[in-house]
Design an enzyme around this catalytic site. Sequence first.
Site, PDB file in Angstrom:
ATOM      1  N   THR A 157       0.826  -1.217   0.000  1.00 37.44           N
ATOM      2  CA  THR A 157       0.000   0.000   0.000  1.00 37.44           C
ATOM      3  C   THR A 157       0.856   1.261   0.000  1.00 37.44           C
ATOM      4  O   THR A 157       1.995   1.253   0.468  1.00 37.44           O
ATOM      5  CB  THR A 157      -0.895  -0.009   1.265  1.00 37.44           C
ATOM      6  OG1 THR A 157      -1.548   1.244   1.378  1.00 37.44           O
ATOM      7  CG2 THR A 157      -0.094  -0.248   2.534  1.00 37.44           C
ATOM      8  N   ASP A 158       0.256   2.358  -0.474  1.00 38.02           N
ATOM      9  CA  ASP A 158       0.942   3.659  -0.404  1.00 38.02           C
ATOM     10  C   ASP A 158       0.994   4.192   1.020  1.00 38.02           C
ATOM     11  O   ASP A 158       1.750   5.121   1.316  1.00 38.02           O
ATOM     12  CB  ASP A 158       0.268   4.678  -1.332  1.00 38.02           C
ATOM     13  CG  ASP A 158      -1.205   4.942  -1.011  1.00 38.02           C
ATOM     14  OD1 ASP A 158      -1.753   4.341  -0.070  1.00 38.02           O
ATOM     15  OD2 ASP A 158      -1.816   5.773  -1.734  1.00 38.02           O
ATOM     16  N   GLU A 159       0.182   3.596   1.921  1.00 40.14           N
ATOM     17  CA  GLU A 159       0.117   4.140   3.288  1.00 40.14           C
ATOM     18  C   GLU A 159       1.433   3.970   4.047  1.00 40.14           C
ATOM     19  O   GLU A 159       1.644   4.620   5.069  1.00 40.14           O
ATOM     20  CB  GLU A 159      -1.031   3.489   4.074  1.00 40.14           C
ATOM     21  CG  GLU A 159      -2.371   3.748   3.432  1.00 40.14           C
ATOM     22  CD  GLU A 159      -3.555   3.636   4.366  1.00 40.14           C
ATOM     23  OE1 GLU A 159      -3.366   3.571   5.596  1.00 40.14           O
ATOM     24  OE2 GLU A 159      -4.677   3.631   3.862  1.00 40.14           O
ATOM     25  N   TYR A 183      -2.248  -0.352  10.945  1.00 41.39           N
ATOM     26  CA  TYR A 183      -2.327  -1.033   9.647  1.00 41.39           C
ATOM     27  C   TYR A 183      -1.090  -0.720   8.796  1.00 41.39           C
ATOM     28  O   TYR A 183      -0.401  -1.637   8.313  1.00 41.39           O
ATOM     29  CB  TYR A 183      -3.598  -0.609   8.891  1.00 41.39           C
ATOM     30  CG  TYR A 183      -3.545  -0.951   7.413  1.00 41.39           C
ATOM     31  CD1 TYR A 183      -3.612  -2.274   6.986  1.00 41.39           C
ATOM     32  CD2 TYR A 183      -3.400   0.048   6.444  1.00 41.39           C
ATOM     33  CE1 TYR A 183      -3.537  -2.594   5.627  1.00 41.39           C
ATOM     34  CE2 TYR A 183      -3.329  -0.261   5.097  1.00 41.39           C
ATOM     35  CZ  TYR A 183      -3.391  -1.588   4.688  1.00 41.39           C
ATOM     36  OH  TYR A 183      -3.311  -1.908   3.353  1.00 41.39           O
ATOM     37  N   LYS A 187       1.950  -3.168   7.455  1.00 42.74           N
ATOM     38  CA  LYS A 187       2.272  -3.378   6.032  1.00 42.74           C
ATOM     39  C   LYS A 187       3.718  -2.957   5.755  1.00 42.74           C
ATOM     40  O   LYS A 187       4.430  -3.607   4.977  1.00 42.74           O
ATOM     41  CB  LYS A 187       1.308  -2.591   5.136  1.00 42.74           C
ATOM     42  CG  LYS A 187      -0.112  -3.128   5.096  1.00 42.74           C
ATOM     43  CD  LYS A 187      -0.239  -4.523   4.519  1.00 42.74           C
ATOM     44  CE  LYS A 187       0.000  -4.611   3.024  1.00 42.74           C
ATOM     45  NZ  LYS A 187      -0.289  -5.973   2.480  1.00 42.74           N
TER      46      LYS A 187
HETATM   47  P1  NAD Z   1      -9.561  -7.377   1.994  1.00 45.92           P
HETATM   48  O1  NAD Z   1      -9.601  -7.096   3.447  1.00 45.92           O
HETATM   49  O2  NAD Z   1     -10.782  -7.125   1.172  1.00 45.92           O
HETATM   50  O3  NAD Z   1      -9.159  -8.912   1.736  1.00 45.92           O
HETATM   51  C1  NAD Z   1      -8.140  -9.542   2.448  1.00 45.92           C
HETATM   52  C2  NAD Z   1      -8.297 -11.047   2.235  1.00 45.92           C
HETATM   53  O4  NAD Z   1      -7.235 -11.697   2.943  1.00 45.92           O
HETATM   54  C3  NAD Z   1      -9.605 -11.612   2.772  1.00 45.92           C
HETATM   55  O5  NAD Z   1     -10.169 -12.495   1.832  1.00 45.92           O
HETATM   56  C4  NAD Z   1      -9.186 -12.353   4.035  1.00 45.92           C
HETATM   57  O6  NAD Z   1     -10.030 -13.462   4.333  1.00 45.92           O
HETATM   58  C5  NAD Z   1      -7.788 -12.786   3.674  1.00 45.92           C
HETATM   59  N1  NAD Z   1      -6.942 -13.016   4.849  1.00 45.92           N
HETATM   60  C6  NAD Z   1      -6.825 -12.245   5.956  1.00 45.92           C
HETATM   61  N2  NAD Z   1      -5.941 -12.797   6.812  1.00 45.92           N
HETATM   62  C7  NAD Z   1      -5.483 -13.915   6.225  1.00 45.92           C
HETATM   63  C8  NAD Z   1      -4.541 -14.909   6.607  1.00 45.92           C
HETATM   64  N3  NAD Z   1      -3.902 -14.847   7.784  1.00 45.92           N
HETATM   65  N4  NAD Z   1      -4.295 -15.931   5.758  1.00 45.92           N
HETATM   66  C9  NAD Z   1      -4.956 -16.036   4.575  1.00 45.92           C
HETATM   67  N5  NAD Z   1      -5.860 -15.129   4.171  1.00 45.92           N
HETATM   68  C10 NAD Z   1      -6.118 -14.081   4.984  1.00 45.92           C
HETATM   69  O7  NAD Z   1      -8.316  -6.575   1.451  1.00 45.92           O
HETATM   70  P2  NAD Z   1      -8.091  -5.908   0.012  1.00 45.92           P
HETATM   71  O8  NAD Z   1      -8.624  -4.538   0.045  1.00 45.92           O
HETATM   72  O9  NAD Z   1      -8.529  -6.844  -1.030  1.00 45.92           O
HETATM   73  O10 NAD Z   1      -6.504  -5.796   0.022  1.00 45.92           O
HETATM   74  C11 NAD Z   1      -5.695  -6.850  -0.483  1.00 45.92           C
HETATM   75  C12 NAD Z   1      -4.240  -6.472  -0.332  1.00 45.92           C
HETATM   76  O11 NAD Z   1      -3.992  -5.244  -1.033  1.00 45.92           O
HETATM   77  C13 NAD Z   1      -3.836  -6.200   1.116  1.00 45.92           C
HETATM   78  O12 NAD Z   1      -2.541  -6.692   1.295  1.00 45.92           O
HETATM   79  C14 NAD Z   1      -3.845  -4.671   1.231  1.00 45.92           C
HETATM   80  O13 NAD Z   1      -2.919  -4.249   2.195  1.00 45.92           O
HETATM   81  C15 NAD Z   1      -3.425  -4.287  -0.165  1.00 45.92           C
HETATM   82  N6  NAD Z   1      -3.898  -2.978  -0.640  1.00 45.92           N
HETATM   83  C16 NAD Z   1      -5.229  -2.658  -0.548  1.00 45.92           C
HETATM   84  C17 NAD Z   1      -5.658  -1.435  -1.081  1.00 45.92           C
HETATM   85  C18 NAD Z   1      -7.118  -1.032  -1.046  1.00 45.92           C
HETATM   86  O14 NAD Z   1      -7.436   0.105  -1.388  1.00 45.92           O
HETATM   87  N7  NAD Z   1      -8.037  -1.902  -0.662  1.00 45.92           N
HETATM   88  C19 NAD Z   1      -4.733  -0.568  -1.670  1.00 45.92           C
HETATM   89  C20 NAD Z   1      -3.382  -0.943  -1.726  1.00 45.92           C
HETATM   90  C21 NAD Z   1      -2.978  -2.163  -1.220  1.00 45.92           C
HETATM   91  O1  DAU Z   2      -4.221   3.928   0.407  1.00 43.88           O
HETATM   92  C1  DAU Z   2      -4.418   2.556   0.292  1.00 43.88           C
HETATM   93  C2  DAU Z   2      -5.278   2.060   1.435  1.00 43.88           C
HETATM   94  O2  DAU Z   2      -6.610   2.491   1.164  1.00 43.88           O
HETATM   95  C3  DAU Z   2      -5.228   0.541   1.615  1.00 43.88           C
HETATM   96  O3  DAU Z   2      -3.928   0.160   1.941  1.00 43.88           O
HETATM   97  C4  DAU Z   2      -6.207   0.099   2.706  1.00 43.88           C
HETATM   98  O4  DAU Z   2      -6.215  -1.310   2.799  1.00 43.88           O
HETATM   99  C5  DAU Z   2      -7.595   0.598   2.333  1.00 43.88           C
HETATM  100  O5  DAU Z   2      -8.518   0.265   3.349  1.00 43.88           O
HETATM  101  C6  DAU Z   2      -7.581   2.110   2.105  1.00 43.88           C
HETATM  102  O6  DAU Z   2      -7.334   2.789   3.362  1.00 43.88           O
HETATM  103  P1  DAU Z   2      -8.121   4.132   3.720  1.00 43.88           P
HETATM  104  O7  DAU Z   2      -8.098   4.337   5.182  1.00 43.88           O
HETATM  105  O8  DAU Z   2      -7.642   5.259   2.878  1.00 43.88           O
HETATM  106  O9  DAU Z   2      -9.600   3.721   3.204  1.00 43.88           O
HETATM  107  P2  DAU Z   2     -11.046   3.971   3.831  1.00 43.88           P
HETATM  108  O10 DAU Z   2     -12.024   3.576   2.779  1.00 43.88           O
HETATM  109  O11 DAU Z   2     -11.204   3.386   5.184  1.00 43.88           O
HETATM  110  O12 DAU Z   2     -11.094   5.552   3.981  1.00 43.88           O
HETATM  111  C7  DAU Z   2     -10.882   6.416   2.870  1.00 43.88           C
HETATM  112  C8  DAU Z   2     -10.935   7.838   3.394  1.00 43.88           C
HETATM  113  O13 DAU Z   2     -12.274   8.133   3.775  1.00 43.88           O
HETATM  114  C9  DAU Z   2     -10.088   8.062   4.608  1.00 43.88           C
HETATM  115  O14 DAU Z   2      -9.535   9.370   4.548  1.00 43.88           O
HETATM  116  C10 DAU Z   2     -11.075   7.971   5.774  1.00 43.88           C
HETATM  117  C11 DAU Z   2     -12.354   8.489   5.162  1.00 43.88           C
HETATM  118  N1  DAU Z   2     -13.605   7.897   5.685  1.00 43.88           N
HETATM  119  C12 DAU Z   2     -13.710   6.531   5.735  1.00 43.88           C
HETATM  120  C13 DAU Z   2     -14.828   5.914   6.184  1.00 43.88           C
HETATM  121  C14 DAU Z   2     -14.939   4.419   6.263  1.00 43.88           C
HETATM  122  C15 DAU Z   2     -14.665   8.691   6.062  1.00 43.88           C
HETATM  123  O15 DAU Z   2     -14.581   9.942   5.981  1.00 43.88           O
HETATM  124  N2  DAU Z   2     -15.799   8.098   6.499  1.00 43.88           N
HETATM  125  C16 DAU Z   2     -15.937   6.745   6.615  1.00 43.88           C
HETATM  126  O16 DAU Z   2     -16.993   6.256   7.056  1.00 43.88           O
END
Ligand code: NAD
Ligand code: DAU
Length: 376
Positions: A157-159, A183, A187
Amino acid sequence: MAPFSIPLMTLLVTGGAGFIGANFVLDWLATSDEPIINLDKLTYAGNPETLTSLQGDARHQLVQGDIGDSALVSRLLAEHQPRAVVNFAAESHVDRSIHGPGDFIETNIVGTFRLLEAVRGYWGGLADSDIREQGLAPTGAADKPTKAGFRFLHVSTDEVYGSLAKGDPAFAETHRYEPNSPYSASKAASDHLVRAWHHTYGLPVLTTNCSNNYGPYHFPEKLIPLMIVNALAGKPLPVYGDGMQIRDWLYVKDHCSAIRRVLEAGRLGETYNVGGWNEKPNIEIVQTVCKLLDEMRPKADGSSYASQITYVTDRPGHDRRYAIDARKLEAELGWKPAETFDTGIRKTVEWYLANPEWVAHVQSGAYREWVNKQYA
Ligand code: NAD
Ligand code: DAU
């Protein structure tokens, strides 16, 4: 972009029942017959209903299990002989990490460590021949992975880079790591482990650091799907703080195409930032979702969904701005996103309107019953 040229073998995907992993699996099997072993713990975020279209498809096998289960991972590696591991498995939600960081440490750090160790054992046992690497084997002919052709791709992630101030340049791969939430710290730790396993042991790793994804099958705890489902249910749309935090949005299928491109052509040990140059303040995202819903599903009383917007207490330690500089991926590997934010967000709202059952099952918990029935 060059056509995919890697011979058919097998991929081990972890976390492939989650949001991005499942989109990756579905996209992969829509364009390739290369089988996928999908190892997923099926936490609250893992939803096999997302993969219903693959039921009975011999190219996909869902295995319920933990990346930290060394014996299971080693057995899967030995049995299926994958040519690559793509690691999506993680605890992914920042708010949950604030309320309970333990699972994030366990899966994202310890789990990644155990996965790396199991993969190192497997990779160390592969033969050295690099016939596939040199493109000497005709497609489909090579049925054994080689040490040189093997890849471990870690999805991150970019975080990990922390927060930007207004006017700061976007995150390049060289930006220092400054994670601020449990989180992002977990990561960041996993990224460091992956890097170290390459540097120390020579494990052929690749890491991608992506910005915020959105699109189909997104669990409705995250901003965009939460706003859609709350708006439709007539509930408040909770905007944290002043709503002026900036995130950089990428349609999930563009993330999947980037991962595929890095897997195919990324340089070993390198990290690639993935993003679509779409920085937006949260409040603008919420207003856009409301406008699209006003157009596609107008309310009976004629009012806008925007009237449901409610400012709430800010997230502790809330990062102010993320922005990805994706020039390395674009220039080196020729990747480009297919969607603009306008096309991607429209498709996303359309998807949620067209799939109320998927949402209802998540909200009612029925998707867990399905999990229990299949894997009891
Ligand atoms: P998600 O939470 O939707 O899915 C995560 C999956 O991993 C789930 O299916 C869960 O059951 C599985 N999991 C959790 N713990 C596990 C374990 N110990 N062993 C096996 N499986 C396990 O997450 P996502 O949004 O699909 O993100 C996927 C990956 O991409 C993560 O590594 C996250 O950090 C990264 N990522 C997410 C975003 C985003 O915006 N969602 C952006 C950048 C990177
Ligand atoms: O940047 C990549 C990341 O993006 C991933 O690594 C994470 O797995 C993914 O969950 C996401 O993280 P964020 O914290 O940015 O996503 P989230 O959807 O939780 O929130 C997006 C923005 O919106 C953040 O600034 C918080 C805000 N927010 C979120 C929720 C759930 C609100 O204002 N209200 C809300 O109810």
